[in-house]
Scaffold this motif. Sequence first.
Motif, PDB file in Angstrom:
ATOM      1  N   LEU A  98      -6.408  -0.556   5.091  1.00 39.53           N
ATOM      2  CA  LEU A  98      -5.836  -0.821   3.761  1.00 39.53           C
ATOM      3  C   LEU A  98      -6.960  -0.103   2.716  1.00 39.53           C
ATOM      4  O   LEU A  98      -6.583   0.280   1.606  1.00 39.53           O
ATOM      5  CB  LEU A  98      -5.731  -2.392   3.391  1.00 39.53           C
ATOM      6  N   GLY A  99      -8.011  -0.234   2.634  1.00 36.00           N
ATOM      7  CA  GLY A  99      -9.204   0.266   1.919  1.00 36.00           C
ATOM      8  C   GLY A  99      -9.034   1.888   2.151  1.00 36.00           C
ATOM      9  O   GLY A  99      -9.076   2.357   0.739  1.00 36.00           O
ATOM     10  N   GLY A 100      -9.037   2.351   3.077  1.00 33.79           N
ATOM     11  CA  GLY A 100      -8.854   3.909   3.043  1.00 33.79           C
ATOM     12  C   GLY A 100      -7.508   4.459   2.417  1.00 33.79           C
ATOM     13  O   GLY A 100      -7.399   5.307   1.590  1.00 33.79           O
ATOM     14  N   MET A 101      -6.464   3.667   2.542  1.00 38.00           N
ATOM     15  CA  MET A 101      -5.030   3.923   1.937  1.00 38.00           C
ATOM     16  C   MET A 101      -5.312   3.818   0.434  1.00 38.00           C
ATOM     17  O   MET A 101      -4.884   4.487  -0.301  1.00 38.00           O
ATOM     18  CB  MET A 101      -3.968   3.097   2.423  1.00 38.00           C
ATOM     19  N   VAL A 102      -6.073   2.740  -0.015  1.00 38.24           N
ATOM     20  CA  VAL A 102      -6.153   2.422  -1.501  1.00 38.24           C
ATOM     21  C   VAL A 102      -6.981   3.728  -2.037  1.00 38.24           C
ATOM     22  O   VAL A 102      -6.573   4.125  -3.244  1.00 38.24           O
ATOM     23  CB  VAL A 102      -6.689   1.096  -1.810  1.00 38.24           C
ATOM     24  N   LEU A 103      -8.059   4.127  -1.495  1.00 35.71           N
ATOM     25  CA  LEU A 103      -8.714   5.167  -1.985  1.00 35.71           C
ATOM     26  C   LEU A 103      -8.016   6.583  -1.901  1.00 35.71           C
ATOM     27  O   LEU A 103      -8.258   7.252  -2.719  1.00 35.71           O
ATOM     28  CB  LEU A 103      -9.806   5.334  -0.828  1.00 35.71           C
ATOM     29  N   ALA A 104      -7.115   6.732  -0.874  1.00 35.46           N
ATOM     30  CA  ALA A 104      -6.377   7.881  -0.869  1.00 35.46           C
ATOM     31  C   ALA A 104      -5.392   8.050  -2.158  1.00 35.46           C
ATOM     32  O   ALA A 104      -5.367   8.896  -2.908  1.00 35.46           O
ATOM     33  CB  ALA A 104      -5.605   8.145   0.289  1.00 35.46           C
ATOM     34  N   VAL A 105      -4.634   6.788  -2.382  1.00 35.02           N
ATOM     35  CA  VAL A 105      -3.810   6.786  -3.531  1.00 35.02           C
ATOM     36  C   VAL A 105      -4.689   6.880  -4.850  1.00 35.02           C
ATOM     37  O   VAL A 105      -4.362   7.487  -5.761  1.00 35.02           O
ATOM     38  CB  VAL A 105      -3.160   5.131  -3.623  1.00 35.02           C
ATOM     39  N   MET A 106      -5.859   6.184  -5.098  1.00 31.52           N
ATOM     40  CA  MET A 106      -6.574   6.339  -6.161  1.00 31.52           C
ATOM     41  C   MET A 106      -6.943   7.924  -6.354  1.00 31.52           C
ATOM     42  O   MET A 106      -6.928   8.603  -7.577  1.00 31.52           O
ATOM     43  CB  MET A 106      -7.853   5.484  -6.095  1.00 31.52           C
ATOM     44  N   CYS A 107      -7.623   8.593  -5.127  1.00 31.50           N
ATOM     45  CA  CYS A 107      -7.895  10.245  -5.478  1.00 31.50           C
ATOM     46  C   CYS A 107      -6.595  10.874  -5.881  1.00 31.50           C
ATOM     47  O   CYS A 107      -6.812  11.785  -6.534  1.00 31.50           O
ATOM     48  CB  CYS A 107      -8.602  10.720  -4.174  1.00 31.50           C
ATOM     49  N   ALA A 108      -5.552  10.497  -5.149  1.00 31.88           N
ATOM     50  CA  ALA A 108      -4.373  11.591  -5.481  1.00 31.88           C
ATOM     51  C   ALA A 108      -3.633  11.174  -6.880  1.00 31.88           C
ATOM     52  O   ALA A 108      -3.162  12.369  -7.436  1.00 31.88           O
ATOM     53  CB  ALA A 108      -3.280  10.915  -4.702  1.00 31.88           C
ATOM     54  N   THR A 109      -4.122   9.998  -7.675  1.00 23.28           N
ATOM     55  CA  THR A 109      -3.419   9.640  -9.043  1.00 23.28           C
ATOM     56  C   THR A 109      -4.699  10.130  -9.857  1.00 23.28           C
ATOM     57  O   THR A 109      -4.474   9.786 -11.245  1.00 23.28           O
ATOM     58  CB  THR A 109      -2.956   8.560  -8.989  1.00 23.28           C
ATOM     59  N   LEU A 110      -5.993  10.673  -9.715  1.00 19.84           N
ATOM     60  CA  LEU A 110      -6.828  10.882 -10.690  1.00 19.84           C
ATOM     61  C   LEU A 110      -6.427  11.856 -11.469  1.00 19.84           C
ATOM     62  O   LEU A 110      -5.394  12.889 -11.329  1.00 19.84           O
ATOM     63  CB  LEU A 110      -7.858  11.338  -9.800  1.00 19.84           C
ATOM     64  N   THR A 111      -6.669  12.023 -12.769  1.00 18.84           N
ATOM     65  CA  THR A 111      -6.496  12.939 -13.746  1.00 18.84           C
ATOM     66  C   THR A 111      -6.967  14.155 -13.524  1.00 18.84           C
ATOM     67  O   THR A 111      -8.388  14.174 -13.222  1.00 18.84           O
ATOM     68  CB  THR A 111      -6.591  12.563 -15.171  1.00 18.84           C
ATOM     69  N   ARG A 112      -6.410  15.243 -13.629  1.00 14.10           N
ATOM     70  CA  ARG A 112      -7.050  16.548 -13.267  1.00 14.10           C
ATOM     71  C   ARG A 112      -8.005  17.202 -14.549  1.00 14.10           C
ATOM     72  O   ARG A 112      -7.286  16.866 -15.803  1.00 14.10           O
ATOM     73  CB  ARG A 112      -6.199  17.596 -12.795  1.00 14.10           C
ATOM     74  N   PRO A 113      -9.073  17.723 -14.412  1.00  9.42           N
ATOM     75  CA  PRO A 113      -9.339  18.427 -15.647  1.00  9.42           C
ATOM     76  C   PRO A 113      -8.615  19.383 -16.207  1.00  9.42           C
ATOM     77  O   PRO A 113      -7.631  20.063 -15.753  1.00  9.42           O
ATOM     78  CB  PRO A 113     -10.821  18.954 -15.058  1.00  9.42           C
ATOM     79  N   ALA A 114      -8.758  19.730 -17.249  1.00 11.19           N
ATOM     80  CA  ALA A 114      -7.953  20.680 -18.076  1.00 11.19           C
ATOM     81  C   ALA A 114      -8.238  22.089 -17.653  1.00 11.19           C
ATOM     82  O   ALA A 114      -9.284  22.359 -17.330  1.00 11.19           O
ATOM     83  CB  ALA A 114      -8.412  20.768 -19.804  1.00 11.19           C
TER      84      ALA A 114
END
Length: 118
Positions: A98-114
């Motif tokens: 569960l922790g790995g899945m949460v980390l994957a979702v968090m990293c996938a939804t990070l805002t990208r730098p301009a």
Amino acid sequence: MIAFSPARIALYAALLLLGLAVGTAGSLVQGGWFPGGLLLALLGSGGLFYGATRATGTQLGTLVSAGGWLLAILLLNLGRPEGDGAFTAGLGPLLFMLGGMVLAVMCATLTRPAQPGD
């Protein structure tokens, strides 16, 4: 639109293989040295997902590495016909999955730098 050059395809293939390796290593470490192994496995997984996001600049990089990670832990969780499996019963494997899945979702939804030119 993402341009799929041969270099980018090779990068995604490498991220898939890294996901498989990190998922396998994390599965073995989290059960061996609980609770420190669990923390180490989650840090390694989070580092892979965040690094994939930064390396590709897209969410697809995170999804490819997380797909390899998830494939590895699912195959190790299935076990063999004799009943042997890499995961033990308990809280540690559940927190790792569960922790790995949460980390994957968090990293996938990070805002990208301009990007330059935006």
